[in-house]
Enzyme design. Structure first.
Site, mmCIF file in Angstrom:
data_model
loop_
_atom_site.group_PDB
_atom_site.id
_atom_site.type_symbol
_atom_site.label_atom_id
_atom_site.label_comp_id
_atom_site.label_asym_id
_atom_site.label_seq_id
_atom_site.Cartn_x
_atom_site.Cartn_y
_atom_site.Cartn_z
ATOM 1 N N LEU A 80 5.958 -4.774 -4.141
ATOM 2 C CA LEU A 80 4.849 -3.824 -4.151
ATOM 3 C C LEU A 80 3.716 -4.432 -3.338
ATOM 4 O O LEU A 80 3.548 -5.652 -3.315
ATOM 5 C CB LEU A 80 4.361 -3.566 -5.583
ATOM 6 C CG LEU A 80 5.336 -2.900 -6.559
ATOM 7 C CD1 LEU A 80 4.710 -2.804 -7.951
ATOM 8 C CD2 LEU A 80 5.749 -1.522 -6.072
ATOM 9 N N ASP A 81 2.938 -3.589 -2.682
ATOM 10 C CA ASP A 81 1.772 -4.086 -1.965
ATOM 11 C C ASP A 81 0.847 -4.816 -2.932
ATOM 12 O O ASP A 81 0.834 -4.530 -4.136
ATOM 13 C CB ASP A 81 1.008 -2.932 -1.326
ATOM 14 C CG ASP A 81 1.775 -2.285 -0.183
ATOM 15 O OD1 ASP A 81 2.704 -2.916 0.347
ATOM 16 O OD2 ASP A 81 1.451 -1.128 0.165
#
Length: 334
Positions: free
Chosen positions: A159-160
């Site tokens: 995930l960012d």
């Protein structure tokens, strides 16, 4: 010292190490018959597998490699059976990245084969330039000694940094390989909740099929591209409107592909950039300053037992507060 790259599978004899100081290490070895006649940089890449070949080439060119006691700066120099090799290794940010660092990790599900964790916004998943330490990977190494035996501490997707929500992490190599295969086959189902700017336009649900590639005007961003003229990959996302007001909308996003920044790019393309996502045209609103994106649901078949796992994670407080400040009602079960 460790490097993010995986160890070589072929088992050549490792160089013997002597520690000069905490930041420098000298290794020596005799060239085995299996590496007779090969280039120096290739041989060292086999004998020192935790460092990249490009890094070893730099060391050779800097005069840090010796053949039978003689310095050589030629990476293509051929070595022979019995040659005594020596190389001085120096710690790099990469080599120091894979170390355990205790940190709180919210474990949502756990068994002998895998974990599902809730990643908070602001936590980087994997060491990279600018964030060599303090990542989820470092925390997983501290949480579970078994993690050091699995590539990337079992991380199979990311995930960012500023995206919150659910991630699955493998605890064994068998589970990791199976999960990677499931992700490639699109058998791991991921849904996100996003806050976008403005009233929702168009139908709901709505599936957007729009290829994503590097933005030709800014190589640090991704963009919707025309594959007839630009490089990129097909991408598809389904959007369901859950709530909206004059200033923003709450949308459930279902990924059908897993491209870099896919939801952020597709939402911006539809005219609804995420709140707080300055990279793709969003602005702070309702008190939220990071991209308003949360990995809400993760569903997959257990790679070992075959059990169906279907987990959800409540919206984090900053997104809830942003909705309230923007006049949107909040439903705990989208």
């Amino acid at each position: 010292m460790h490097d993010p790259g995986e160890l070589a599978e072929d088992a050549e004899p490792a160089l013997e190490a002597s520690q000069e100081d905490a930041q420098e290490e000298v290794r020596t070895a005799a060239v085995p018959v299996t590496l007779h006649g090969q280039r120096l940089d290739r041989v060292l890449a086999q004998l020192v597998p935790e460092f990249s070949r490009s890094y070893l080439q730099q060391l050779i060119e800097q005069g840090e490699a010796l053949i039978d006691g003689r310095v050589t700066t030629k990476v293509s120099a051929k070595v022979r059976l019995g040659h005594q090799l020596q190389i001085t290794l120096r710690a790099t940010p990469q080599s120091q990245a894979f170390v355990p660092e205790a940190m709180p990790i919210d474990v949502v599900y756990e068994d002998a084969h895998l974990r599902v964790v809730h990643k908070p916004a602001g936590l980087v998943v994997h060491p990279a330039p600018g964030n060599w330490r303090g990542t989820l990977l470092n925390g997983l190494l501290a949480l579970d000694p078994q993690a050091s035996e699995v590539p990337r501490a079992g991380i199979v997707h990311r995930l960012d940094k500023d995206t919150s929500g659910l991630m699955v992490v493998a605890r064994t190599r068998q589970a990791m390989d199976a999960l990677v295969a499931q992700i490639a086959a699109r058998q791991v189902h991921r849904q996100y909740l996003a806050l976008g700017h403005k009233n929702w336009t168009g139908p709901s649900p709505r599936t957007l099929e729009a290829a994503i590639g590097r933005d030709p005007a800014n190589r640090l961003r991704m963009a919707v591209v025309d594959l007839a003229h630009q490089s990129g990959k097909t991408a598809a996302t389904t959007f369901d409107l859950l709530a909206q007001g004059e200033r923003c909308c709450l949308v459930r996003c279902t990924l059908h592909t897993g491209r870099t920044h896919q939801i952020r790019v597709h939402m911006a393309h539809l005219g609804h950039p995420l709140l707080g996502d300055a990279v793709y045209g969003g602005a702070p609103l309702g008190g939220i300053t990071r991209q308003a994106l949360h990995a809400w649901r993760l569903a997959f078949q257990h790679p070992i037992t075959g059990q169906s796992i279907d987990l959800t994670s409540a919206l984090p407080e900053d997104m809830v507060q942003a909705m309230q400040n923007s006049g949107l009602s909040y439903n705990q079960s989208p």
